[in-house]
Design an enzyme around this catalytic site. Structure first.
Site, PDB file in Angstrom:
ATOM      1  N   CYS A   1      -2.831  -2.399   6.607  1.00  0.00           N
ATOM      2  CA  CYS A   1      -3.368  -1.114   6.956  1.00  0.00           C
ATOM      3  C   CYS A   1      -4.901  -0.959   7.628  1.00  0.00           C
ATOM      4  O   CYS A   1      -5.055  -0.043   8.584  1.00  0.00           O
ATOM      5  CB  CYS A   1      -3.067   0.137   5.856  1.00  0.00           C
ATOM      6  SG  CYS A   1      -4.235  -0.123   4.541  1.00  0.00           S
TER       7      CYS A   1
ATOM      8  N   GLN B   1      -5.359  -0.703  -4.068  1.00  0.00           N
ATOM      9  CA  GLN B   1      -6.004  -1.710  -5.111  1.00  0.00           C
ATOM     10  C   GLN B   1      -6.976  -1.049  -6.096  1.00  0.00           C
ATOM     11  O   GLN B   1      -7.021  -1.620  -7.124  1.00  0.00           O
ATOM     12  CB  GLN B   1      -7.063  -2.310  -3.828  1.00  0.00           C
ATOM     13  CG  GLN B   1      -7.609  -3.324  -4.673  1.00  0.00           C
ATOM     14  CD  GLN B   1      -8.414  -4.485  -3.570  1.00  0.00           C
ATOM     15  OE1 GLN B   1      -8.101  -4.548  -2.495  1.00  0.00           O
ATOM     16  NE2 GLN B   1      -9.463  -4.912  -3.891  1.00  0.00           N
TER      17      GLN B   1
ATOM     18  N   CYS C   1       0.971  -1.332  -0.039  1.00  0.00           N
ATOM     19  CA  CYS C   1      -0.050  -0.035   0.030  1.00  0.00           C
ATOM     20  C   CYS C   1       0.902   1.047  -0.234  1.00  0.00           C
ATOM     21  O   CYS C   1       1.666   1.316   0.854  1.00  0.00           O
ATOM     22  CB  CYS C   1      -0.797  -0.136   1.318  1.00  0.00           C
ATOM     23  SG  CYS C   1      -1.750   1.373   1.588  1.00  0.00           S
ATOM     24  N   GLU C   2       0.793   2.082  -1.066  1.00  0.00           N
ATOM     25  CA  GLU C   2       1.571   3.252  -1.182  1.00  0.00           C
ATOM     26  C   GLU C   2       1.198   4.355  -0.180  1.00  0.00           C
ATOM     27  O   GLU C   2       1.965   5.470   0.267  1.00  0.00           O
ATOM     28  CB  GLU C   2       1.349   4.138  -2.356  1.00  0.00           C
ATOM     29  CG  GLU C   2      -0.051   4.525  -2.560  1.00  0.00           C
ATOM     30  CD  GLU C   2      -0.118   5.363  -4.174  1.00  0.00           C
ATOM     31  OE1 GLU C   2      -0.797   6.408  -4.395  1.00  0.00           O
ATOM     32  OE2 GLU C   2       0.403   4.613  -5.222  1.00  0.00           O
ATOM     33  N   HIS C   3       0.289   4.087   0.810  1.00  0.00           N
ATOM     34  CA  HIS C   3      -0.080   5.287   1.940  1.00  0.00           C
ATOM     35  C   HIS C   3       0.416   4.739   3.321  1.00  0.00           C
ATOM     36  O   HIS C   3       0.845   5.830   3.843  1.00  0.00           O
ATOM     37  CB  HIS C   3      -1.843   5.239   1.986  1.00  0.00           C
ATOM     38  CG  HIS C   3      -2.421   5.621   1.115  1.00  0.00           C
ATOM     39  ND1 HIS C   3      -3.865   5.147   0.715  1.00  0.00           N
ATOM     40  CD2 HIS C   3      -2.208   6.515  -0.002  1.00  0.00           C
ATOM     41  CE1 HIS C   3      -4.227   5.540  -0.353  1.00  0.00           C
ATOM     42  NE2 HIS C   3      -3.343   6.490  -0.862  1.00  0.00           N
ATOM     43  N   HIS C   4       0.830   3.467   3.621  1.00  0.00           N
ATOM     44  CA  HIS C   4       1.515   3.083   4.895  1.00  0.00           C
ATOM     45  C   HIS C   4       2.636   2.283   4.513  1.00  0.00           C
ATOM     46  O   HIS C   4       3.225   2.025   5.662  1.00  0.00           O
ATOM     47  CB  HIS C   4       0.349   2.484   5.645  1.00  0.00           C
ATOM     48  CG  HIS C   4      -0.834   3.261   6.042  1.00  0.00           C
ATOM     49  ND1 HIS C   4      -2.118   3.104   5.294  1.00  0.00           N
ATOM     50  CD2 HIS C   4      -0.832   4.313   7.062  1.00  0.00           C
ATOM     51  CE1 HIS C   4      -3.085   4.012   5.804  1.00  0.00           C
ATOM     52  NE2 HIS C   4      -2.065   4.709   6.767  1.00  0.00           N
TER      53      HIS C   4
ATOM     54  N   HIS D   1      -6.183  -5.778   3.496  1.00  0.00           N
ATOM     55  CA  HIS D   1      -5.078  -4.985   3.606  1.00  0.00           C
ATOM     56  C   HIS D   1      -4.676  -4.777   5.045  1.00  0.00           C
ATOM     57  O   HIS D   1      -5.415  -4.475   6.061  1.00  0.00           O
ATOM     58  CB  HIS D   1      -5.781  -3.472   3.233  1.00  0.00           C
ATOM     59  CG  HIS D   1      -6.151  -3.418   1.972  1.00  0.00           C
ATOM     60  ND1 HIS D   1      -5.186  -2.591   0.993  1.00  0.00           N
ATOM     61  CD2 HIS D   1      -7.075  -3.982   0.971  1.00  0.00           C
ATOM     62  CE1 HIS D   1      -5.820  -2.815  -0.245  1.00  0.00           C
ATOM     63  NE2 HIS D   1      -6.881  -3.705  -0.289  1.00  0.00           N
TER      64      HIS D   1
END
Length: 195
Positions: free
Chosen positions: A156, A126, A85-88, A154
């Site tokens: 996250c 995703q 995941c590019e956010h976390h 996920h």
């Protein structure tokens, strides 16, 4: 593009120090190099051409029954994938289910799994991953329609924040004749039997 292993290793060492750990203690001494090795795998798709596995097609009109063109979908279910995941920068993993309505050309079924692997081996969300897979198939094959369903868990969501340990996320991307929900209903029903 290749992962800069030395730089990743140095940054992981710095990260360990930033969280108050001693990167020289026995359990962490090899961690920076291990993380760098893992990142080489996790991000092998960065800069890679996702359409490359689809370059070799097979003509179904050139075989023993040249007048035969597939009338229905080709579907590959349960392609296991993992991504970050590019956010976390936490993993997410799941199953991809792909279907396309072929024209005269089809592709080896393993090529579809390789497209998923390339596109999931980069920082992702995703929703974008499904759209990129659909685009790669739609633009590389003479497909009349494409359907991509991703079902993933996920970290996250399961390990932080909401901590919903059994939660999964399902996304759908569709192109061409399968863009309308009614047109893809049969395929979605077939996917209901996916494991």
């Amino acid at each position: 593009m290749t992962v800069d292993r030395a730089r990743v290793s140095a940054l992981v060492r710095e990260l360990l120090e930033a969280i108050g750990e001693d990167p020289e203690r026995p359990g962490l001494r090899q961690t920076p190099e291990r993380v760098a090795d893992a990142y080489v795998e996790f991000f092998a798709g960065v800069g890679a051409d996702a359409a490359a596995p689809l370059a070799h097609t097979i003509s179904v009109a050139s075989g023993p029954a040249p007048e035969t063109i597939p009338s229905g979908a080709v579907m590959v279910r349960d392609i296991a994938f993992r991504s970050i995941c590019e956010h976390h920068l936490l993993p997410f993993r799941g199953r991809a289910h792909l279907a396309y309505l072929p024209g005269e050309q089809v592709v080896g079924l393993g090529a579809l799994a390789r497209v998923v692997d390339i596109l999931s081996s980069r920082p992702q969300v995703q929703e974008r991953l499904g759209e990129q897979i659909a685009d790669a198939i739609a633009t590389s094959l003479d497909a009349r329609g494409v359907l991509v369903v991703l079902d993933a868990m996920h970290e996250c969501v399961t390990m932080r924040g909401a901590r919903q340990t059994e939660s999964t996320t399902v996304t759908i991307a569709a192109r061409g004749e399968l863009a309308e929900p009614a047109a893809r209903a049969e395929l979605v029903t077939l996917l209901g039997g996916a494991r």
